[in-house]
Design an enzyme around this catalytic site. Structure first.
Site, mmCIF file in Angstrom:
data_model
loop_
_atom_site.group_PDB
_atom_site.id
_atom_site.type_symbol
_atom_site.label_atom_id
_atom_site.label_comp_id
_atom_site.label_asym_id
_atom_site.label_seq_id
_atom_site.Cartn_x
_atom_site.Cartn_y
_atom_site.Cartn_z
ATOM 1 N N LYS A 11 0.840 -1.192 0.000
ATOM 2 C CA LYS A 11 0.000 0.000 0.000
ATOM 3 C C LYS A 11 0.886 1.258 0.000
ATOM 4 O O LYS A 11 2.097 1.169 0.245
ATOM 5 C CB LYS A 11 -0.914 -0.041 1.231
ATOM 6 C CG LYS A 11 -1.878 -1.244 1.245
ATOM 7 C CD LYS A 11 -2.679 -1.271 2.546
ATOM 8 C CE LYS A 11 -3.592 -2.486 2.623
ATOM 9 N NZ LYS A 11 -4.344 -2.513 3.905
ATOM 10 N N TYR A 51 -12.297 -3.073 -2.231
ATOM 11 C CA TYR A 51 -12.760 -3.169 -0.837
ATOM 12 C C TYR A 51 -14.286 -3.169 -0.731
ATOM 13 O O TYR A 51 -14.831 -2.795 0.316
ATOM 14 C CB TYR A 51 -12.172 -2.021 -0.023
ATOM 15 C CG TYR A 51 -10.711 -2.221 0.347
ATOM 16 C CD1 TYR A 51 -10.287 -3.378 1.020
ATOM 17 C CD2 TYR A 51 -9.753 -1.253 0.050
ATOM 18 C CE1 TYR A 51 -8.955 -3.566 1.366
ATOM 19 C CE2 TYR A 51 -8.412 -1.431 0.397
ATOM 20 C CZ TYR A 51 -8.019 -2.584 1.060
ATOM 21 O OH TYR A 51 -6.700 -2.774 1.416
ATOM 22 N N ASN A 116 -1.369 -0.325 7.555
ATOM 23 C CA ASN A 116 -0.776 -1.650 7.784
ATOM 24 C C ASN A 116 -0.007 -2.193 6.575
ATOM 25 O O ASN A 116 0.239 -3.386 6.468
ATOM 26 C CB ASN A 116 -1.824 -2.632 8.318
ATOM 27 C CG ASN A 116 -2.942 -2.921 7.336
ATOM 28 O OD1 ASN A 116 -2.926 -2.441 6.203
ATOM 29 N ND2 ASN A 116 -3.913 -3.720 7.765
ATOM 30 N N HIS A 119 -1.460 -5.568 1.473
ATOM 31 C CA HIS A 119 -2.695 -6.326 1.274
ATOM 32 C C HIS A 119 -2.369 -7.713 0.764
ATOM 33 O O HIS A 119 -1.444 -7.883 -0.025
ATOM 34 C CB HIS A 119 -3.601 -5.632 0.243
ATOM 35 C CG HIS A 119 -4.738 -6.515 -0.191
ATOM 36 N ND1 HIS A 119 -5.889 -6.638 0.543
ATOM 37 C CD2 HIS A 119 -4.864 -7.383 -1.240
ATOM 38 C CE1 HIS A 119 -6.693 -7.522 -0.048
ATOM 39 N NE2 HIS A 119 -6.090 -7.994 -1.133
ATOM 40 N N GLU A 130 -9.513 -10.468 -7.206
ATOM 41 C CA GLU A 130 -8.569 -9.354 -7.114
ATOM 42 C C GLU A 130 -7.537 -9.380 -8.248
ATOM 43 O O GLU A 130 -7.159 -8.333 -8.773
ATOM 44 C CB GLU A 130 -7.886 -9.380 -5.740
ATOM 45 C CG GLU A 130 -8.875 -9.037 -4.623
ATOM 46 C CD GLU A 130 -8.374 -9.365 -3.223
ATOM 47 O OE1 GLU A 130 -7.206 -9.803 -3.068
ATOM 48 O OE2 GLU A 130 -9.153 -9.178 -2.268
HETATM 49 P P1 DAT Z 1 -7.028 -7.407 5.624
HETATM 50 O O1 DAT Z 1 -6.304 -6.283 4.942
HETATM 51 O O2 DAT Z 1 -6.159 -8.057 6.667
HETATM 52 O O3 DAT Z 1 -7.613 -8.396 4.659
HETATM 53 P P2 DAT Z 1 -9.733 -6.396 6.015
HETATM 54 O O4 DAT Z 1 -10.053 -6.996 4.681
HETATM 55 O O5 DAT Z 1 -10.635 -6.716 7.155
HETATM 56 O O6 DAT Z 1 -8.241 -6.775 6.458
HETATM 57 O O7 DAT Z 1 -9.674 -4.815 5.904
HETATM 58 C C1 DAT Z 1 -9.064 -4.215 4.789
HETATM 59 C C2 DAT Z 1 -8.247 -3.036 5.245
HETATM 60 O O8 DAT Z 1 -9.101 -2.059 5.814
HETATM 61 C C3 DAT Z 1 -7.226 -3.350 6.335
HETATM 62 O O9 DAT Z 1 -6.021 -3.878 5.839
HETATM 63 C C4 DAT Z 1 -7.033 -1.994 6.947
HETATM 64 C C5 DAT Z 1 -8.409 -1.371 6.859
HETATM 65 N N1 DAT Z 1 -9.129 -1.558 8.108
HETATM 66 C C6 DAT Z 1 -9.696 -2.691 8.565
HETATM 67 N N2 DAT Z 1 -10.249 -2.512 9.772
HETATM 68 C C7 DAT Z 1 -10.014 -1.214 10.093
HETATM 69 C C8 DAT Z 1 -10.328 -0.394 11.203
HETATM 70 N N3 DAT Z 1 -11.000 -0.882 12.251
HETATM 71 N N4 DAT Z 1 -9.912 0.888 11.182
HETATM 72 C C9 DAT Z 1 -9.243 1.390 10.127
HETATM 73 N N5 DAT Z 1 -8.920 0.674 9.046
HETATM 74 C C10 DAT Z 1 -9.299 -0.603 9.032
HETATM 75 MG MG MG Z 2 -9.206 -8.306 3.359
#
Ligand code: DAT
Ligand code: MG
Length: 154
Positions: A11, A51, A116, A119, A130
């Site tokens: 990212k 997303y 973080n 992805h 994706e």
């Molecule tokens: P991942 O990236 O581990 O697959 P996810 O699909 O649940 O996680 O969420 C996608 C992204 O969205 C994640 O990498 C960071 C952001 N995100 C998730 N939960 C969040 C939160 N509580 N606050 C802010 N950003 C968040």
């Molecule tokens: Mg995810």
């Protein structure tokens, strides 16, 4: 399976912080094959599609903004090899860096869930979706056989 593929993306925060090479090295050294690689600033539409399942979440707007604002590109990759979808997720670590085990990519390089750095597809089905979304054009993925392949995949 041996020939499965996953979508991995560094990212914009990971790109700004100079972590692209480290991410690539981890997948290379583990034994996976790089079949696609590019840097792009995604459109809002692309990020929203990527997303889509999070569109109702309060952080969605900020997430799309951060992915698309062009302060740095997203570095997109497709990696192939045995169990790479699940292994990729394990290598990346938990979504919230507070829960990412030390030694995982997130567990080593970040502290905020909203930054973080990386992805990775969370299932075979999301990987397929994706890869098509980010590498939809013909010829963007390369079929090739690493000389080491037979020593890694058994
Ligand atoms: P991942 O990236 O581990 O697959 P996810 O699909 O649940 O996680 O969420 C996608 C992204 O969205 C994640 O990498 C960071 C952001 N995100 C998730 N939960 C969040 C939160 N509580 N606050 C802010 N950003 C968040
Ligand atoms: Mg995810």
């Amino acid at each position: 399976t041996a020939s499965e593929r996953t979508f991995i993306a560094v990212k914009p925060d990971g790109v700004q912080r100079g972590l692209v090479g480290k991410v690539i090295s981890r997948f290379e050294e583990r034994g996976y094959k790089l079949v696609g690689l590019k840097a792009i600033v995604p459109s809002k539409q692309l990020a929203e599609q990527h997303y889509a399942d999070l569109s109702a979440r309060p952080f969605f707007k900020g997430l799309v903004e951060y992915m698309t604002n062009g302060k740095a590109p997203v570095v997109c990759m497709v990696w192939e090899g045995k169990d790479v979808v699940r292994q990729g997720r394990a290598m990346i670590g938990a979504t919230n860096p507070l829960e990412s085990a030390p030694g995982t990519i997130r567990g080593q390089y970040c502290v905020s869930v909203g930054r973080n750095i990386i992805h990775g597809s969370d299932s075979f089905e999301s990987a397929e979706k994706e890869i098509n979304l980010w590498f939809g054009k013909a010829g963007e993925l390369i079929d090739w056989e690493p000389a080491t392949w037979g020593w890694i995949m058994a």
